[in-house]
Design an enzyme around this catalytic site. Structure first.
Site, PDB file in Angstrom:
ATOM      1  N   LYS A 179       0.878  -1.174   0.000  1.00 53.12           N
ATOM      2  CA  LYS A 179       0.000   0.000   0.000  1.00 53.12           C
ATOM      3  C   LYS A 179       0.914   1.222   0.000  1.00 53.12           C
ATOM      4  O   LYS A 179       1.454   1.631   1.023  1.00 53.12           O
ATOM      5  CB  LYS A 179      -0.867  -0.012   1.263  1.00 53.12           C
ATOM      6  CG  LYS A 179      -2.210   0.665   1.123  1.00 53.12           C
ATOM      7  CD  LYS A 179      -2.199   2.074   0.579  1.00 53.12           C
ATOM      8  CE  LYS A 179      -2.098   3.126   1.661  1.00 53.12           C
ATOM      9  NZ  LYS A 179      -1.978   4.505   1.117  1.00 53.12           N
ATOM     10  N   GLU A 254       8.959   1.758  11.610  1.00 51.94           N
ATOM     11  CA  GLU A 254      10.027   2.751  11.440  1.00 51.94           C
ATOM     12  C   GLU A 254       9.343   4.109  11.416  1.00 51.94           C
ATOM     13  O   GLU A 254       8.641   4.440  10.473  1.00 51.94           O
ATOM     14  CB  GLU A 254      10.771   2.436  10.150  1.00 51.94           C
ATOM     15  CG  GLU A 254      12.184   2.937  10.166  1.00 51.94           C
ATOM     16  CD  GLU A 254      12.263   4.324   9.596  1.00 51.94           C
ATOM     17  OE1 GLU A 254      12.103   5.296  10.386  1.00 51.94           O
ATOM     18  OE2 GLU A 254      12.458   4.448   8.380  1.00 51.94           O
ATOM     19  N   CYS A 288      13.243  10.409   7.787  1.00 54.87           N
ATOM     20  CA  CYS A 288      13.089   9.954   9.169  1.00 54.87           C
ATOM     21  C   CYS A 288      14.379  10.188   9.939  1.00 54.87           C
ATOM     22  O   CYS A 288      14.364  10.460  11.121  1.00 54.87           O
ATOM     23  CB  CYS A 288      12.700   8.494   9.194  1.00 54.87           C
ATOM     24  SG  CYS A 288      13.686   7.491   8.095  1.00 54.87           S
ATOM     25  N   GLU A 386       9.322  16.002  15.644  1.00 51.92           N
ATOM     26  CA  GLU A 386       9.787  15.892  14.268  1.00 51.92           C
ATOM     27  C   GLU A 386       9.094  16.948  13.392  1.00 51.92           C
ATOM     28  O   GLU A 386       7.869  17.056  13.408  1.00 51.92           O
ATOM     29  CB  GLU A 386       9.452  14.493  13.753  1.00 51.92           C
ATOM     30  CG  GLU A 386       9.938  14.221  12.356  1.00 51.92           C
ATOM     31  CD  GLU A 386       9.770  12.761  11.959  1.00 51.92           C
ATOM     32  OE1 GLU A 386       8.643  12.255  12.016  1.00 51.92           O
ATOM     33  OE2 GLU A 386      10.779  12.142  11.590  1.00 51.92           O
TER      34      GLU A 386
END
Ligand code: NDP
Length: 484
Positions: A179, A254, A288, A386
């Site tokens: 996906k 992750e 990331c 973040e």
């Protein structure tokens, strides 16, 4: 925006066939550099996920499951060659879909091919072991594939992050349902087309495009998948983990980071500046592992920030196809998130040393200047959360102990950089930093061969390297009683 204009249309790839979503619904993807419609894509949902999982199960129990490991290895190796043959096409597609500069897209395609090459070499070396139980017994282990694996892929490195989990899953004998993000589905579809064209049996690789809360949630919650690999936000990772818990499915998560670069007074500041710029502008900071916190020893703060600002002034911003240093953010929503982080930081008292707004020469597209915040305190929002944009937070420290304390005092623990010419300090700190990867005197160091994953809320499980193969196998122990 004119959604009626003629653009390429893309279907779902299920069981070796292209098909419309069972609902017949579609959605549009956009070019982030121009805000224009790029493609029309099938909006898969639960019914399509169901078909894809059935196809993947069927392939597992059929042609794919019967393939010898060395033949899987050859297919994966051939896939790496085919990807390289189509590198330019894949890179351009990725740039148009995600906004990233073309040279970076090219690198990611080469790395994508490398994942297939690397795991091709491993496919026929997934050994069990013989465990001595003494006279009268023979005992051995087998590493079996997990089965049908789900790959929920984000938009920041769409093809490369997909290959990172798909290649080891296939090498270990699994089948896959993918996906991709609704923002960047095109290279996953192209990869599926390439793999099918070179002999991967039908059903081994299936792609269900669609929305996260529809197709993504349906996949994460499906009872007949055997493993989920998810890369994305902590919030969605939590939802995926909850869905997986319902059917007791293993997950690899992750989930991003707030990664520090620790800059000591004895470091080569020119090297640090080069690596710090790379650490925050690569992929417009939508990494990331972006180096989004600069922890700098007070004694060198002034000269370091001066050099860093000068380097940022040289950054060329523009559409990815023009091969700039910095492309646009992926979407208007992401632009809004980054702008919001900048507003909060300012309201909390951090000082914008450079950037902070839209580049004046670019009227369209989701462009934002590389931004440096000074006077950041370790507990500020900008130092804890973040951003996923080209925004650096500079924080000072007095000594090593304080540097470690600040570095570790965030919810994440993905990567950390240490810049010093004192090898003892570097190695001492490498053991004290809470991060899955530590880079010394460099940033984004490591390759397809090196394990990658997080501590804390950066997630768990390791991707890349041989470590990733363990995600996609389960150990069966066979114990035999030898009778006289
Ligand atoms: P998400 O975590 O929501 O998206 C990641 C993937 O999960 C996409 O494929 C998405 O599909 C899918 N998804 C969304 N909702 C569900 C669900 N309920 N069940 C299963 N799959 C789902 O990230 P966002 O796009 O919302 O980005 C938000 C923030 O996440 C960023 O600002 C950044 O901080 C972080 N992020 C981190 C990444 C990393 O590499 N660790 C990558 C991307 C984002 P769809 O896109 O179609 O909704």
């Amino acid at each position: 925006m004119d959604e009626q204009q003629k653009v390429a249309t893309h279907k779902l790839f299920i069981n070796g066939d292209w098909q419309s979503a069972s609902s017949e619904q579609t959605f549009f993807t956009h070019n982030p550099a121009t805000e224009t419609v790029l493609a029309e894509v099938a909006r898969g949902d639960m019914a399509d996920v169901e078909q894809a999982v059935v196809a993947a199960r069927h392939a597992l129990e059929g042609a794919w499951g019967r393939l010898k490991p060395k033949d899987r290895s050859r297919l994966l190796y051939a896939a790496s060659r085919v990807i390289l043959e189509h590198a330019e096409e894949l890179a351009l597609l990725e740039t148009l879909d995600s906004g990233k500069p073309l040279p970076q897209a090219r690198k990611e395609v080469v790395s994508t091919a490398r994942y297939f090459e690397y795991y091709a070499g491993a496919a026929d070396k997934i050994h069990g072991e013989q465990i001595p139980l003494g006279p009268g017994f023979v005992n051995f282990t087998i590493r079996e594939p997990m089965g049908v694996t789900a790959h929920i892929v984000p938009w920041n490195k769409p093809l490369n992050i997909l290959a990172r989990s798909l290649a080891p899953a296939l090498a270990a004998g699994n089948t896959a349902v993918i996906k991709p993000s609704e923002l960047t589905p095109l290279t996953a579809l192209k990869l599926a087309e390439l793999l099918a064209g070179m002999g991967f049996p039908a059903g081994v690789v299936n792609v269900v495009t669609g929305y996260g809360e529809e197709a993504g949630a349906a996949l994460a919650g499906h009872t007949d998948i055997d493993h989920i690999t998810f890369t994305g936000s902590a919030a969605t990772g939590r939802a995926v983990m909850k869905a997986a818990a319902e059917h007791i499915k293993p997950v690899v998560l992750e989930l991003g980071g707030k990664s520090p670069l620790l800059v000591f007074a004895d470091a080569d500041l020119d090297v640090v500046v080069r690596e710090a710029v790379k650490g925050i502008i690569t992929n417009c900071g939508q990494m990331c592992s972006a180096g989004s916190r600069i922890l700098v020893e007070t004694a060198v703060k002034a000269p370091f920030l001066e050099k860093l600002t000068a380097a940022m002034q040289q950054i060329v911003i523009g559409p990815g196809v023009d091969s700039p240093d910095l492309g646009p953010l992926v979407s208007d929503i992401q632009y809004g998130r980054v702008a919001n982080h900048i507003d909060i930081a300012t309201s909390e008292g951090a000082h914008i040393l450079y950037g902070g707004g839209r580049p004046p020469h670019l009227a369209r597209g989701y462009f934002i200047e590389p931004t440096i915040f000074d006077n950041v305190l370790p507990d500020m929002y900008i130092a804890q959360q973040e951003v996923f944009g080209p925004v650096l937070a500079a924080i000072t420290f007095q000594d090593e102990a304080e540097a470690v304390r600040i570095a570790n005092k965030v919810p994440y623990g993905l990567v950390a950089g240490i810049f010093t010419n004192n090898i003892n300090r570097a190695l001492r700190l490498a053991t004290r930093l809470q991060a899955g990867q530590v880079f010394i005197n460099d940033f984004y160091t490591g390759d397809e061969e090196t394990p990658f994953g997080g501590y804390g809320q950066s997630g768990f499980g390791r991707e890349k390297g041989l470590a990733a193969l363990h995600n996609y196998t389960q150990i069966k122990n066979v114990a035999i009683r030898v009778r006289a």
